[in-house]
Design an enzyme around this catalytic site. Structure first.
Site, mmCIF file in Angstrom:
data_model
loop_
_atom_site.group_PDB
_atom_site.id
_atom_site.type_symbol
_atom_site.label_atom_id
_atom_site.label_comp_id
_atom_site.label_asym_id
_atom_site.label_seq_id
_atom_site.Cartn_x
_atom_site.Cartn_y
_atom_site.Cartn_z
ATOM 1 N N ASP A 13 45.118 36.924 38.780
ATOM 2 C CA ASP A 13 44.028 35.954 38.960
ATOM 3 C C ASP A 13 44.443 34.748 39.793
ATOM 4 O OD1 ASP A 13 42.524 37.590 37.211
ATOM 5 O OD2 ASP A 13 43.523 36.644 35.528
ATOM 6 N N LYS A 16 43.962 36.493 45.013
ATOM 7 C CA LYS A 16 44.460 37.371 46.077
ATOM 8 C C LYS A 16 43.342 37.775 47.039
ATOM 9 C CE LYS A 16 46.270 39.954 42.838
ATOM 10 N NZ LYS A 16 46.306 39.061 41.669
ATOM 11 N N GLY A 40 40.325 42.411 38.984
ATOM 12 C CA GLY A 40 39.052 41.823 39.352
ATOM 13 C C GLY A 40 39.272 40.897 40.529
ATOM 14 N N HIS A 41 38.693 41.241 41.640
ATOM 15 C CA HIS A 41 38.766 40.354 42.803
ATOM 16 C C HIS A 41 37.394 39.725 42.990
ATOM 17 C CE1 HIS A 41 42.369 42.434 44.954
ATOM 18 N NE2 HIS A 41 42.687 41.823 43.841
ATOM 19 N N GLN A 223 46.753 42.435 39.688
ATOM 20 C CA GLN A 223 47.549 41.733 38.674
ATOM 21 C C GLN A 223 48.586 40.814 39.342
ATOM 22 O OE1 GLN A 223 47.303 45.461 37.995
ATOM 23 N NE2 GLN A 223 45.321 44.843 37.268
#
Ligand code: IMP
Length: 424
Positions: A13, A16, A40-41, A223
């Site tokens: 988080d 990225k 999750g992006h 991650q």
């Protein structure tokens, strides 16, 4: 050397997707190399925020081919849903490629994760419950099913029957659950094959050839370093290798191709799930970071634990990944906090540690040693160059560079692309 690796330097988080967006113009390929839909992006596309879990954020750019590499575990139903969500917003997914070597997340992985995490009680890891750990466990045990198995129905059935026999015994005899039916799974997965078939490719070979032709690739980790199976805060980690080394095995490229390894570093630290977090702040500062930083997990919606910047962890991540430079995100979130604390070392059992203590029990007891730096009150959102930042904000960045021993090449002060400021 046409490859850039983007790695999270903390517990995920770090932003990225933001870095990928910043670099996208220079890239021909964006490759996800590990993890699955636990990631999750959050990306800003055409004014709307999109949440991507499995598809690389390169999908938003017409000139980029997005690749889901060999090292990823794929829940095909989720992948199709994500493709449809993007299609519904007018984003073309026809160039998406999927490695035939990627392992499949199967229904029994989800079921087993649910019951095994429950069984662990207060020792549960706080996983995302997407079947990631069980899928990687089967890969290592060599009983996993891969994307390529979908294209030989006989083999797929045979492998599934063997695995399901054991999984059903565990589900029914150990955990008192109902067994899963093989035929329903086969039908669902053959339908997935029909939908995904044209995206499946020998991605490692294709990438290799493209690199020979002078194309450029960004290998995008999910991650972060501290969640790495080998180098993270084990057992409170994910089951794959987000670190730069994992980028190579997970995409099938060799180290000679790598030009740049960018450590994505949030200007403070967050963590989702259980495990040690020396600079966690349960007071007002943590509350500020949580609220202003909007620190909710993209995948599970869980509240992220928040705390001060930790230079010990950054030095560790720089060493493990060989960072060439850092992309510092969310600097704007620190506005209004003064003084700002920076953890420069730990203290545990009466001893000082400038590095992560090698024994995890010591790390669990580690207390941060803070230095305080001056804060600022100005809103950073409209700042258009690094030199225009308030002096205190620039000093904060310079101090991070000193402590990490790695230069910062860009700083972000908001979610939009133009809010990424190049540092000369
Ligand atoms: P798993 O990856 O679902 O097995 O979860 C293992 C640990 O990694 C848990 O603490 C999760 O909260 C954490 N985790 C997995 N993916 C992410 C991510 O994308 N961001 C932050 N934490 C994550």
């Amino acid at each position: 050397m046409p490859v850039t690796i983007v790695v999270g330097s903390q517990w995920g988080d770090e932003g990225k997707g933001k870095a990928t967006d910043y670099l996208a113009d220079q890239m021909d390929f964006v490759v996800r190399y590990q993890g699955g839909n636990n990631a999750g992006h959050t990306v800003l596309a055409g004014g709307t925020l999109l949440k991507l879990h499995l598809i690389p954020s390169g999908i938003l750019y017409d000139h980029i081919t997005s690749v889901i590499g060999d090292g990823v575990v794929v829940d095909p139903g989720v992948l199709i849903q994500e493709m449809e969500m993007l299609g519904g917003r007018g984003i073309d997914t026809s160039r998406l490629l999927l490695s035939g070597n990627a392992h499949l997340i199967m229904p029994y992985h989800l079921e087993l994760e649910k019951v095994t995490q429950r069984f662990l009680g207060k020792h549960a890891l706080g996983t995302t419950k997407r079947g990631i750990g069980p899928a990687y466990a089967d890969k290592a045990a060599r009983i996993g099913l891969r994307v390529q198995d979908l294209f030989d129905e006989k083999i797929f059935r045979e492998k599934l029957d063997v695995v399901l026999k054991e999984k059903n015994l565990i589900l029914t005899k150990v955990y008192g659950r109902l067994p899963l039916e093989s035929e329903g799974i086969v039908q669902d997965y053959m339908a997935y094959r029909d939908r995904l078939g044209r995206h499946v490719a020998d991605t490692s070979k294709l990438l290799h050839e493209a690199m020979r032709d002078g194309k450029r690739a960004l290998l995008e980790g999910a991650q972060g370093t501290l969640l790495d199976l080998d180098h993270g805060t084990y057992p409170f980690v994910t089951s794959s290798n987000p670190v730069a080394g994992g980028a190579l095995t997970g995409s099938g490229l060799g180290p000679k191709e790598v030009e740049r390894v960018i450590g994505i570093t949030k200007a403070y630290v967050t963590r989702v799930g259980s495990g040690p977090f020396p600079t966690e702040d349960l007071g007002e500062a943590g509350e500020h970071l949580f609220k202003v930083g909007d620190e909710y997990g993209t995948t599970t919606g869980r509240v992220r634990r928040c705390g001060w910047f930790d230079a010990v962890l950054l030095r560790f991540a720089a060493r493990i990944n060989g960072f060439t430079d850092l992309f510092l995100t969310k600097l704007d979130v620190l506005t209004g906090l003064s003084p700002i604390k920076v953890c420069v070392a730990y203290r545990a059992d009466g001893e000082a540690y400038e590095d992560v203590p090698p024994h995890q029990s010591t790390f669990h007891r580690a207390e941060p040693v803070y230095e305080e730096v001056e804060g600022w009150d100005d809103d950073l959102g409209d700042v258009t160059s690094f030199s225009a930042l308030p002096a205190a904000a620039r000093k904060y960045v310079e101090r991070i560079v000193e402590l990490a021993g790695v230069p910062v090449s860009a700083v972000s002060v908001g979610p939009a692309r133009e809010q990424s400021l190049r540092v000369e």
